[in-house]
Design a protein around this motif. Structure first.
Motif, PDB file in Angstrom:
ATOM      1  N   PHE A  56     -11.401-115.728 -78.202  1.00  0.00           N
ATOM      2  CA  PHE A  56     -12.156-115.851 -76.968  1.00  0.00           C
ATOM      3  C   PHE A  56     -12.219-117.320 -76.593  1.00  0.00           C
ATOM      4  CE2 PHE A  56     -14.041-112.073 -79.020  1.00  0.00           C
ATOM      5  CZ  PHE A  56     -13.850-111.137 -78.013  1.00  0.00           C
ATOM      6  N   GLN A  69      -5.357-119.471 -69.239  1.00  0.00           N
ATOM      7  CA  GLN A  69      -4.704-118.173 -69.047  1.00  0.00           C
ATOM      8  C   GLN A  69      -3.184-118.347 -68.880  1.00  0.00           C
ATOM      9  OE1 GLN A  69      -5.672-116.071 -65.338  1.00  0.00           O
ATOM     10  NE2 GLN A  69      -6.157-114.268 -66.551  1.00  0.00           N
ATOM     11  N   GLU A  80      -8.618-114.151 -74.701  1.00  0.00           N
ATOM     12  CA  GLU A  80      -9.566-113.516 -73.792  1.00  0.00           C
ATOM     13  C   GLU A  80     -10.479-114.579 -73.196  1.00  0.00           C
ATOM     14  OE1 GLU A  80     -10.122-109.880 -72.895  1.00  0.00           O
ATOM     15  OE2 GLU A  80      -8.090-110.626 -73.060  1.00  0.00           O
ATOM     16  N   LEU A  81     -10.537-114.597 -71.863  1.00  0.00           N
ATOM     17  CA  LEU A  81     -11.244-115.669 -71.168  1.00  0.00           C
ATOM     18  C   LEU A  81     -12.544-115.180 -70.576  1.00  0.00           C
ATOM     19  CD1 LEU A  81      -7.878-116.497 -69.667  1.00  0.00           C
ATOM     20  CD2 LEU A  81      -9.132-118.126 -71.083  1.00  0.00           C
ATOM     21  N   ARG A  83     -15.911-116.744 -68.272  1.00  0.00           N
ATOM     22  CA  ARG A  83     -16.623-117.856 -67.657  1.00  0.00           C
ATOM     23  C   ARG A  83     -18.106-117.693 -67.969  1.00  0.00           C
ATOM     24  NH1 ARG A  83     -17.179-119.522 -61.291  1.00  0.00           N
ATOM     25  NH2 ARG A  83     -17.946-121.635 -61.685  1.00  0.00           N
ATOM     26  N   THR A  84     -18.612-118.563 -68.828  1.00  0.00           N
ATOM     27  CA  THR A  84     -20.010-118.465 -69.230  1.00  0.00           C
ATOM     28  C   THR A  84     -20.493-119.818 -69.728  1.00  0.00           C
ATOM     29  OG1 THR A  84     -21.581-117.079 -70.486  1.00  0.00           O
ATOM     30  CG2 THR A  84     -19.598-117.761 -71.644  1.00  0.00           C
ATOM     31  N   ALA A  89     -22.862-115.091 -72.709  1.00  0.00           N
ATOM     32  CA  ALA A  89     -22.645-113.666 -72.449  1.00  0.00           C
ATOM     33  C   ALA A  89     -22.108-112.919 -73.675  1.00  0.00           C
ATOM     34  CB  ALA A  89     -21.686-113.486 -71.277  1.00  0.00           C
ATOM     35  N   LEU A  90     -21.630-113.665 -74.670  1.00  0.00           N
ATOM     36  CA  LEU A  90     -21.005-113.053 -75.854  1.00  0.00           C
ATOM     37  C   LEU A  90     -21.897-113.096 -77.085  1.00  0.00           C
ATOM     38  CD1 LEU A  90     -17.567-114.860 -75.432  1.00  0.00           C
ATOM     39  CD2 LEU A  90     -17.816-112.376 -75.399  1.00  0.00           C
ATOM     40  N   ARG A  93     -23.574-109.859 -78.965  1.00  0.00           N
ATOM     41  CA  ARG A  93     -22.641-108.940 -79.621  1.00  0.00           C
ATOM     42  C   ARG A  93     -21.817-109.638 -80.709  1.00  0.00           C
ATOM     43  NH1 ARG A  93     -21.545-105.293 -80.953  1.00  0.00           N
ATOM     44  NH2 ARG A  93     -19.594-104.588 -80.057  1.00  0.00           N
TER      45      ARG A  93
ATOM     46  N   MET B   1      -9.136-109.087 -68.561  1.00  0.00           N
ATOM     47  CA  MET B   1     -10.189-108.799 -69.528  1.00  0.00           C
ATOM     48  C   MET B   1      -9.905-107.486 -70.224  1.00  0.00           C
ATOM     49  SD  MET B   1     -14.249-108.003 -68.990  1.00  0.00           S
ATOM     50  CE  MET B   1     -13.888-106.340 -68.451  1.00  0.00           C
ATOM     51  N   LYS B   2      -9.773-107.575 -71.534  1.00  0.00           N
ATOM     52  CA  LYS B   2      -9.534-106.364 -72.320  1.00  0.00           C
ATOM     53  C   LYS B   2     -10.838-105.586 -72.494  1.00  0.00           C
ATOM     54  CE  LYS B   2      -5.621-107.851 -75.132  1.00  0.00           C
ATOM     55  NZ  LYS B   2      -5.327-109.263 -74.861  1.00  0.00           N
ATOM     56  N   THR B   5     -13.108-107.112 -74.994  1.00  0.00           N
ATOM     57  CA  THR B   5     -13.994-108.163 -74.475  1.00  0.00           C
ATOM     58  C   THR B   5     -15.191-107.540 -73.760  1.00  0.00           C
ATOM     59  OG1 THR B   5     -12.118-109.621 -74.288  1.00  0.00           O
ATOM     60  CG2 THR B   5     -14.069-110.221 -73.018  1.00  0.00           C
ATOM     61  N   LEU B   9     -19.497-108.153 -74.153  1.00  0.00           N
ATOM     62  CA  LEU B   9     -20.245-108.826 -73.090  1.00  0.00           C
ATOM     63  C   LEU B   9     -21.548-108.098 -72.785  1.00  0.00           C
ATOM     64  CD1 LEU B   9     -17.474-109.670 -70.465  1.00  0.00           C
ATOM     65  CD2 LEU B   9     -18.591-111.246 -72.059  1.00  0.00           C
ATOM     66  N   MET B  10     -22.582-108.884 -72.589  1.00  0.00           N
ATOM     67  CA  MET B  10     -23.893-108.327 -72.290  1.00  0.00           C
ATOM     68  C   MET B  10     -24.489-109.091 -71.115  1.00  0.00           C
ATOM     69  SD  MET B  10     -26.540-107.701 -75.378  1.00  0.00           S
ATOM     70  CE  MET B  10     -25.908-106.341 -76.327  1.00  0.00           C
ATOM     71  N   GLN B  99      -6.331-103.604 -69.387  1.00  0.00           N
ATOM     72  CA  GLN B  99      -6.875-104.845 -68.830  1.00  0.00           C
ATOM     73  C   GLN B  99      -7.549-104.577 -67.494  1.00  0.00           C
ATOM     74  OE1 GLN B  99      -6.439-108.174 -69.848  1.00  0.00           O
ATOM     75  NE2 GLN B  99      -4.669-108.185 -71.214  1.00  0.00           N
ATOM     76  N   LYS B 118      -8.811-111.894 -61.258  1.00  0.00           N
ATOM     77  CA  LYS B 118      -7.597-112.278 -62.003  1.00  0.00           C
ATOM     78  C   LYS B 118      -7.786-112.105 -63.508  1.00  0.00           C
ATOM     79  CE  LYS B 118      -5.839-115.234 -58.400  1.00  0.00           C
ATOM     80  NZ  LYS B 118      -6.224-116.440 -57.675  1.00  0.00           N
ATOM     81  N   GLY B 119      -8.534-111.084 -63.870  1.00  0.00           N
ATOM     82  CA  GLY B 119      -8.708-110.763 -65.289  1.00  0.00           C
ATOM     83  C   GLY B 119      -9.775-111.561 -66.002  1.00  0.00           C
ATOM     84  N   ILE B 120     -10.512-112.417 -65.266  1.00  0.00           N
ATOM     85  CA  ILE B 120     -11.512-113.265 -65.923  1.00  0.00           C
ATOM     86  C   ILE B 120     -12.916-112.916 -65.416  1.00  0.00           C
ATOM     87  CG2 ILE B 120     -12.275-115.626 -66.385  1.00  0.00           C
ATOM     88  CD1 ILE B 120      -9.398-116.551 -65.920  1.00  0.00           C
ATOM     89  N   PRO B 121     -13.791-112.446 -66.311  1.00  0.00           N
ATOM     90  CA  PRO B 121     -15.167-112.157 -65.882  1.00  0.00           C
ATOM     91  C   PRO B 121     -15.962-113.446 -65.688  1.00  0.00           C
ATOM     92  CG  PRO B 121     -14.929-111.754 -68.240  1.00  0.00           C
ATOM     93  CD  PRO B 121     -13.566-112.146 -67.735  1.00  0.00           C
ATOM     94  N   ASN B 122     -16.764-113.467 -64.632  1.00  0.00           N
ATOM     95  CA  ASN B 122     -17.628-114.618 -64.373  1.00  0.00           C
ATOM     96  C   ASN B 122     -19.059-114.244 -64.750  1.00  0.00           C
ATOM     97  OD1 ASN B 122     -19.103-116.742 -63.489  1.00  0.00           O
ATOM     98  ND2 ASN B 122     -18.534-116.551 -61.326  1.00  0.00           N
ATOM     99  N   MET B 123     -19.470-114.701 -65.928  1.00  0.00           N
ATOM    100  CA  MET B 123     -20.785-114.342 -66.459  1.00  0.00           C
ATOM    101  C   MET B 123     -21.832-115.421 -66.193  1.00  0.00           C
ATOM    102  SD  MET B 123     -19.888-111.423 -67.629  1.00  0.00           S
ATOM    103  CE  MET B 123     -21.391-110.899 -68.475  1.00  0.00           C
ATOM    104  N   LEU B 124     -21.484-116.415 -65.379  1.00  0.00           N
ATOM    105  CA  LEU B 124     -22.448-117.482 -65.060  1.00  0.00           C
ATOM    106  C   LEU B 124     -23.615-116.909 -64.265  1.00  0.00           C
ATOM    107  CD1 LEU B 124     -20.472-120.660 -63.929  1.00  0.00           C
ATOM    108  CD2 LEU B 124     -21.536-120.200 -66.135  1.00  0.00           C
TER     109      LEU B 124
END
Lengths: 201, 130
Positions: A56, A69, A80-81, A83-84, A89-90, A93, B1-2, B5, B9-10, B99, B118-124
């Motif tokens: 990650f 990426q 695995e990317l 943005r946090t 966020a990880l 878990r 994002m697989k 992943t 994520l939470m 994905q 584009k496969g990238i989660p934005n968790m901000l």
């Protein structure tokens, strides 16, 4: 869009990880995490050192995540990317499950107001003593790291690495300088932290 | 994002600490499926790290059993030592070959929607969510 290009500190971290390659492989890491992946060269190198792991990479800068990426795809290495902020966020878990954690933090002493902006300056602006971001991560480590985990972090002399080591010692971690180098008037360190008694010292 | 992943994520909005996992996936583009090499040891090691109720729920919600032509995954963790090949391969395919490229991850508790682009989660989070 900009991201942090590999510089002296990046190369020192790459050298340190390669220096420690056997130790890293010996813990058979399943989950590797890099906080603040920038260009992606470090997490891709770590993938070569420990191929059989999930990787990650986090950053707050979308340009850095896009660069990582691209590099991962070009290198044929799954990363695995996310943005946090740090690992926010990880971290619930991944509690107790992170085997290898790597952080080249924003360590340059700056005004506090320069820390954590959504642009490229977040890659270096470390606030008071260059420690503001580092000091936010440290208290999260005992919960996040697996028993045999290895945590690698870059620090500058001005960050007072001995004080960081003392903070880590109180939380049950040993510290060991893997590499030290002078570059452009800076004294840079890569330090490995591992739980006391886990055989990492 | 697989999906692996997604399973890690939470929702991290301040005060949102119940029912904040798993995040509901809302696709705006079909998932992409890429074959990856199956490694039995690696798959066995992953069993205990995965949240199985979340995995089974997500696989069903995305219609992955039909899409991948695999048996349904159990919603309780199988024994790592004795899990059979078919189960391990089905788990591998869901976790590592699917994905999410474009869509949203929505918290079932607080309703926060995190974009995936584009496969990238934005968790901000925004300032008032911290």
């Amino acid at each position: 869009m900009e991201y942090y290009d590999p510089a002296e500190d990046t190369h020192l971290l790459l050298d340190a990880l390669n220096e420690d390659a056997e130790r890293i492989r010996s813990i058979e890491p399943l989950f590797c995490v890099e906080i603040g992946c920038g260009s992606g060269v470090v997490i891709v190198e770590l993938a070569k050192i420990a191929p059989g792991a999930v990787r990650f990479a986090t950053d707050i800068n979308p340009a850095a995540l896009a660069a990582t990426q691209r590099l991962a795809a070009d290198s044929g290495v799954p990363v695995e990317l996310v943005r946090t902020d740090l690992v926010a966020a990880l971290e619930t878990r991944l509690r107790g499950r992170v085997d290898v954690l790597v952080f080249n933090p924003p360590y340059v002493p700056t005004e506090s107001s320069e820390v954590g902006t959504p642009d490229i300056s977040a890659a270096w602006a470390g606030g008071f003593d260059g420690r503001e971001v580092i000091d936010r991560l440290l208290p999260r480590l005992p919960a996040l790291l697996a028993d045999r985990a290895l945590f690698y972090m870059v620090a500058l002399q001005e960050n007072r690495p001995k004080e960081i080591a003392e903070t880590m010692r109180r939380m049950g971690f040993d510290s060991k300088v893997v590499l030290r180098r002078r570059a452009g008037g800076e004294s840079l360190y890569v330090v490995r932290y591992s739980r006391t008694g886990a055989g990492g010292g | 994002m697989k999906i692996l992943t997604h399973n890690m994520l939470m929702c991290n909005v301040k005060g949102c600490d119940k029912g904040n996992f798993p995040l509901r996936i809302e696709l705006s583009e079909p998932v992409s499926i890429q074959e990856t090499e199956f490694n039995e040891d690696f798959a066995r090691r992953l069993i205990g790290k995965v949240d199985w109720p979340a995995l089974a729920e997500t696989a069903a919600a995305l219609g992955l059993y039909d899409k991948l032509g695999i048996p349904e995954l159990p919603s309780t963790p199988p024994e790592a030592a004795t899990a059979d090949d078919a189960l391990l391969k089905a788990m591998h395919r869901v976790l590592l070959e699917v994905q999410v490229i474009e869509g949203k991850l929505v918290c079932n508790n607080c309703g926060k929607a995190y974009s995936v682009s584009k496969g990238i989660p934005n968790m901000l989070l925004t300032q008032d969510e911290l």
